[in-house]
Design a protein around this motif. Structure first.
Motif, PDB file in Angstrom:
ATOM      1  N   HIS A  46      -1.869   2.447  -0.370  1.00 18.81           N
ATOM      2  CA  HIS A  46      -2.850   3.329   0.265  1.00 18.81           C
ATOM      3  C   HIS A  46      -2.111   4.208   1.267  1.00 18.81           C
ATOM      4  CE1 HIS A  46      -6.895   4.447   1.779  1.00 18.81           C
ATOM      5  NE2 HIS A  46      -6.316   4.471   2.979  1.00 18.81           N
ATOM      6  N   GLU A  47      -2.269   5.536   1.143  1.00 21.61           N
ATOM      7  CA  GLU A  47      -1.577   6.460   2.030  1.00 21.61           C
ATOM      8  C   GLU A  47      -2.575   7.305   2.814  1.00 21.61           C
ATOM      9  OE1 GLU A  47       2.186   8.281   0.520  1.00 21.61           O
ATOM     10  OE2 GLU A  47       1.462   7.554  -1.418  1.00 21.61           O
ATOM     11  N   PHE A  48      -2.379   7.340   4.138  1.00 20.43           N
ATOM     12  CA  PHE A  48      -3.236   8.134   5.021  1.00 20.43           C
ATOM     13  C   PHE A  48      -2.462   8.487   6.284  1.00 20.43           C
ATOM     14  CE2 PHE A  48      -6.408   7.970   8.622  1.00 20.43           C
ATOM     15  CZ  PHE A  48      -6.914   9.248   8.423  1.00 20.43           C
ATOM     16  N   ASN A  49      -2.567   9.765   6.670  1.00 23.23           N
ATOM     17  CA  ASN A  49      -1.950  10.204   7.922  1.00 23.23           C
ATOM     18  C   ASN A  49      -0.436   9.970   7.958  1.00 23.23           C
ATOM     19  OD1 ASN A  49      -3.245  11.660   9.846  1.00 23.23           O
ATOM     20  ND2 ASN A  49      -3.755   9.931  11.160  1.00 23.23           N
ATOM     21  N   GLY A  50       0.204  10.110   6.807  1.00 23.96           N
ATOM     22  CA  GLY A  50       1.644   9.925   6.755  1.00 23.96           C
ATOM     23  C   GLY A  50       2.099   8.483   6.728  1.00 23.96           C
ATOM     24  N   GLU A  51       1.162   7.551   6.740  1.00 22.83           N
ATOM     25  CA  GLU A  51       1.514   6.128   6.711  1.00 22.83           C
ATOM     26  C   GLU A  51       1.168   5.525   5.354  1.00 22.83           C
ATOM     27  OE1 GLU A  51      -0.325   4.066   9.916  1.00 22.83           O
ATOM     28  OE2 GLU A  51       0.768   5.168  11.474  1.00 22.83           O
ATOM     29  N   LYS A  52       2.042   4.643   4.887  1.00 16.75           N
ATOM     30  CA  LYS A  52       1.859   4.002   3.587  1.00 16.75           C
ATOM     31  C   LYS A  52       1.625   2.501   3.799  1.00 16.75           C
ATOM     32  CE  LYS A  52       4.766   5.290   0.438  1.00 16.75           C
ATOM     33  NZ  LYS A  52       6.023   5.387  -0.354  1.00 16.75           N
ATOM     34  N   HIS A  53       0.572   2.001   3.196  1.00 22.41           N
ATOM     35  CA  HIS A  53       0.243   0.574   3.306  1.00 22.41           C
ATOM     36  C   HIS A  53       0.267  -0.028   1.906  1.00 22.41           C
ATOM     37  CE1 HIS A  53      -1.101   1.328   7.449  1.00 22.41           C
ATOM     38  NE2 HIS A  53      -1.634   2.431   6.962  1.00 22.41           N
ATOM     39  N   GLU A  54       1.004  -1.117   1.734  1.00 21.09           N
ATOM     40  CA  GLU A  54       1.142  -1.743   0.421  1.00 21.09           C
ATOM     41  C   GLU A  54       0.802  -3.227   0.474  1.00 21.09           C
ATOM     42  OE1 GLU A  54       4.266  -0.103  -2.251  1.00 21.09           O
ATOM     43  OE2 GLU A  54       5.180   0.596  -0.380  1.00 21.09           O
ATOM     44  N   LEU A  55       0.316  -3.719  -0.649  1.00 19.83           N
ATOM     45  CA  LEU A  55      -0.081  -5.125  -0.737  1.00 19.83           C
ATOM     46  C   LEU A  55       0.120  -5.609  -2.168  1.00 19.83           C
ATOM     47  CD1 LEU A  55      -1.620  -7.662   0.447  1.00 19.83           C
ATOM     48  CD2 LEU A  55      -3.735  -6.542  -0.334  1.00 19.83           C
ATOM     49  N   GLU A  56       0.592  -6.820  -2.312  1.00 20.45           N
ATOM     50  CA  GLU A  56       0.716  -7.432  -3.640  1.00 20.45           C
ATOM     51  C   GLU A  56      -0.068  -8.741  -3.672  1.00 20.45           C
ATOM     52  OE1 GLU A  56       4.613  -7.748  -5.220  1.00 20.45           O
ATOM     53  OE2 GLU A  56       4.967  -5.571  -5.176  1.00 20.45           O
ATOM     54  N   GLU A  57      -0.965  -8.837  -4.655  1.00 17.46           N
ATOM     55  CA  GLU A  57      -1.769 -10.035  -4.861  1.00 17.46           C
ATOM     56  C   GLU A  57      -2.388  -9.942  -6.248  1.00 17.46           C
ATOM     57  OE1 GLU A  57      -4.854  -9.989  -1.883  1.00 17.46           O
ATOM     58  OE2 GLU A  57      -6.028  -8.466  -2.936  1.00 17.46           O
ATOM     59  N   PRO A  58      -2.856 -11.038  -6.811  1.00 18.65           N
ATOM     60  CA  PRO A  58      -3.500 -10.963  -8.132  1.00 18.65           C
ATOM     61  C   PRO A  58      -4.731 -10.057  -8.102  1.00 18.65           C
ATOM     62  CG  PRO A  58      -3.006 -13.239  -7.550  1.00 18.65           C
ATOM     63  CD  PRO A  58      -2.757 -12.423  -6.318  1.00 18.65           C
ATOM     64  N   ILE A  59      -4.889  -9.236  -9.144  1.00 23.26           N
ATOM     65  CA  ILE A  59      -6.054  -8.352  -9.256  1.00 23.26           C
ATOM     66  C   ILE A  59      -6.695  -8.641 -10.612  1.00 23.26           C
ATOM     67  CG2 ILE A  59      -6.923  -5.980  -9.059  1.00 23.26           C
ATOM     68  CD1 ILE A  59      -4.187  -5.213  -7.879  1.00 23.26           C
ATOM     69  N   PRO A  60      -7.649  -9.564 -10.670  1.00 21.78           N
ATOM     70  CA  PRO A  60      -8.191  -9.992 -11.965  1.00 21.78           C
ATOM     71  C   PRO A  60      -8.951  -8.912 -12.725  1.00 21.78           C
ATOM     72  CG  PRO A  60      -9.385 -11.012 -10.148  1.00 21.78           C
ATOM     73  CD  PRO A  60      -8.197 -10.345  -9.555  1.00 21.78           C
ATOM     74  N   ASP A  61      -9.638  -8.003 -11.982  1.00 23.85           N
ATOM     75  CA  ASP A  61     -10.432  -6.980 -12.673  1.00 23.85           C
ATOM     76  C   ASP A  61     -10.623  -5.762 -11.771  1.00 23.85           C
ATOM     77  OD1 ASP A  61     -12.536  -7.650 -10.851  1.00 23.85           O
ATOM     78  OD2 ASP A  61     -13.208  -9.239 -12.222  1.00 23.85           O
ATOM     79  N   HIS A  62     -11.271  -4.727 -12.326  1.00 28.92           N
ATOM     80  CA  HIS A  62     -11.476  -3.476 -11.593  1.00 28.92           C
ATOM     81  C   HIS A  62     -12.375  -3.670 -10.364  1.00 28.92           C
ATOM     82  CE1 HIS A  62      -9.785  -1.789 -15.250  1.00 28.92           C
ATOM     83  NE2 HIS A  62      -9.699  -0.617 -14.664  1.00 28.92           N
ATOM     84  N   GLU A  63     -13.341  -4.564 -10.473  1.00 25.61           N
ATOM     85  CA  GLU A  63     -14.238  -4.784  -9.336  1.00 25.61           C
ATOM     86  C   GLU A  63     -13.472  -5.289  -8.112  1.00 25.61           C
ATOM     87  OE1 GLU A  63     -18.428  -7.034  -8.147  1.00 25.61           O
ATOM     88  OE2 GLU A  63     -17.540  -7.356 -10.127  1.00 25.61           O
ATOM     89  N   VAL A  64     -12.600  -6.263  -8.325  1.00 31.68           N
ATOM     90  CA  VAL A  64     -11.787  -6.790  -7.222  1.00 31.68           C
ATOM     91  C   VAL A  64     -10.901  -5.671  -6.651  1.00 31.68           C
ATOM     92  CG1 VAL A  64      -9.882  -8.357  -6.653  1.00 31.68           C
ATOM     93  CG2 VAL A  64     -11.794  -9.164  -8.050  1.00 31.68           C
ATOM     94  N   GLY A  65     -10.299  -4.892  -7.550  1.00 27.86           N
ATOM     95  CA  GLY A  65      -9.418  -3.812  -7.107  1.00 27.86           C
ATOM     96  C   GLY A  65     -10.146  -2.765  -6.277  1.00 27.86           C
ATOM     97  N   LEU A  66     -11.317  -2.331  -6.736  1.00 33.20           N
ATOM     98  CA  LEU A  66     -12.061  -1.290  -6.021  1.00 33.20           C
ATOM     99  C   LEU A  66     -12.647  -1.808  -4.708  1.00 33.20           C
ATOM    100  CD1 LEU A  66     -13.702   0.498  -9.062  1.00 33.20           C
ATOM    101  CD2 LEU A  66     -12.063   1.505  -7.474  1.00 33.20           C
ATOM    102  N   LYS A  67     -13.043  -3.074  -4.667  1.00 37.37           N
ATOM    103  CA  LYS A  67     -13.508  -3.652  -3.398  1.00 37.37           C
ATOM    104  C   LYS A  67     -12.391  -3.607  -2.361  1.00 37.37           C
ATOM    105  CE  LYS A  67     -17.221  -6.854  -4.751  1.00 37.37           C
ATOM    106  NZ  LYS A  67     -17.600  -8.274  -4.952  1.00 37.37           N
ATOM    107  N   ARG A  68     -11.173  -3.936  -2.794  1.00 39.16           N
ATOM    108  CA  ARG A  68     -10.035  -3.910  -1.889  1.00 39.16           C
ATOM    109  C   ARG A  68      -9.751  -2.481  -1.429  1.00 39.16           C
ATOM    110  NH1 ARG A  68      -7.655  -7.432   1.336  1.00 39.16           N
ATOM    111  NH2 ARG A  68      -7.220  -8.979  -0.296  1.00 39.16           N
TER     112      ARG A  68
END
Length: 408
Positions: A46-68
């Motif tokens: 996720h990038e905003f205001n010149g800052e980049k935020h990254e995360l690694e974790e299991p993503i079972p489906d699109h719903e989980v991904g979009l909630k995050r």
């Protein structure tokens, strides 16, 4: 308060997103979700205001991904609650003959998009799923489908019709739908202002060349030809796709290599093109290989350019001339070698490339031909997200052309 649209592009195992400011056209925040439904950990950025935020974790489906993703907006900014969001726009590859224009997301349109997955199996299903999930997560925000194929629904019948048995073609909806339409429409609309000529009567060719590649011919901003067909496989040579190929190659490989339909699909769509000829689908790698003396890479580049120039000649003849040729997308915007090769092939027709301008890196729309060039050459960075955002905001406010209006 600014008005924004969240643009979402859902793939089978990934999601790209961008929050677009409608007034400035800028992307305020953007991100990527990768490896959805895979056994290994998924990846968020996720990038905003010149800052980049990254995360690694299991993503079972699109719903989980979009909630995050929605959680990232609240945690890292900008908060969607305070961003003046007026719509969520969903890019859909294939609208078929059902959707010549964008559509509000409803139970019915979701089902229709899913049904059209037979024409774009890698795309339409996940795109419908993404819209379903976002509709549940943001029920008070209008959701809009914007179709890549809509722009080319305007093609003349002689350009959209295959010389296939009519009964079979009608029964199975086989025609030339095109793709990358959102990009071709956006880029084509920017050309008149850049070159200082009216759109009316302007004959232009847009070359959207990246990992996926397509060409379009436009007169007065309306499409008269495009290189992709029933699916994005037809046309130019691409990163992993063959582009144009004799259909009898399919029969030959079934009879002699005993390949299945699925094997042929994978071969033509993923293991051919630049990838199939060199082992690399990225043009930057091709150039490195050529510099190292690799003959296969040199041939691949020659085939790539040969196909582009062939389409330019075809379209120039179909339109009775051409005023402007515009390069866009990853290769078109950033690869001065490919642009130079194409321009030099066109020099017998009075095309004059300004070498210095061509070699200058920039993210700005610009003319790269000499003032006395018979055809103007341009580079215009594509902005599909902005185009999708604008169309989505209009539909959210006014309703779509199918009689749907948004009510909370």
């Amino acid at each position: 308060m600014a008005k924004t649209v969240l643009v979402i592009n859902s793939g089978s195992s990934s999601i790209k997103y961008q929050l677009v400011d409608l007034e400035s056209g800028e992307g305020l925040a953007s991100g990527l979700v990768e490896k959805i439904g895979e056994p290994s950990d998924g990846h968020y950025k996720h990038e905003f205001n010149g800052e980049k935020h990254e995360l690694e974790e299991p993503i079972p489906d699109h719903e989980v991904g979009l909630k995050r993703v929605l959680g990232f907006f609240e945690e890292y900014g900008p908060s969607l609650k305070n961003s003046g969001i007026v719509a969520v726009g969903h890019r859909v590859v294939q609208g078929g003959s059902v959707f010549p224009k964008p559509a509000l997301v409803t139970d019915k349109t979701i089902a229709q998009v899913k049904n059209l997955a037979v024409l774009a199996p890698l795309h339409n299903g996940p795109e419908a799923t993404g819209a379903e999930v976002m509709r549940a997560l943001l029920p008070d925000t209008p959701q809009v489908f914007v179709f890549d194929s809509s722009f080319f629904f305007q093609l003349p019948k002689y350009a959209s019709t295959y010389a296939l048995n009519k009964e079979i073609a009608d029964q199975y909806h086989i025609r030339r739908y095109g793709a990358h339409g959102t990009s071709h429409e956006y880029v084509g609309s920017q050309v008149p202002d850049l070159i200082g000529k009216p759109a009316e009567g302007l004959k232009q060719i847009v070359l959207h060349i990246g990992n996926g590649a397509s060409a379009s011919a436009q007169i007065s901003g309306k499409p008269v030809e495009t290189s992709m067909g029933l699916t994005p496989l037809e046309g130019l040579v691409m990163g992993g796709r063959t582009g144009d190929i004799d259909p009898a190659v399919v029969f030959h490989l079934i009879r002699n290599a005993h390949m299945s339909v699925d094997e042929l699909d994978t071969l033509f769509n993923k293991h051919s093109g630049l990838m199939g000829m060199t082992g690399h689908g990225d043009m930057r790698e091709i150039h490195k290989m050529i510099a190292a003396g690799d003959e296969n890479a040199k041939l691949a580049l020659d085939v790539y350019v040969h196909r582009i120039v062939g389409y330019i000649g075809n379209y120039a003849a179909q339109m009775g001339g051409v005023d402007v040729i515009t390069f866009t997308a990853g290769v078109g915007e950033n690869d001065e070698i490919v642009r130079r090769m194409v321009a030099h092939k066109l020099s017998p027709f009075g095309v004059k490339l300004d070498e210095k301008k061509n070699d200058t890196r920039s993210k700005e729309p610009r003319i790269i031909s000499e003032p006395d060039s018979k055809i103007t050459l341009c580079i215009i960075p594509t902005n599909e997200e902005l185009s999708i955002a604008r169309q989505s905001a209009t539909i959210a406010d006014q309703g779509d052309s199918y009689g749907n209006t948004f009510t909370k």
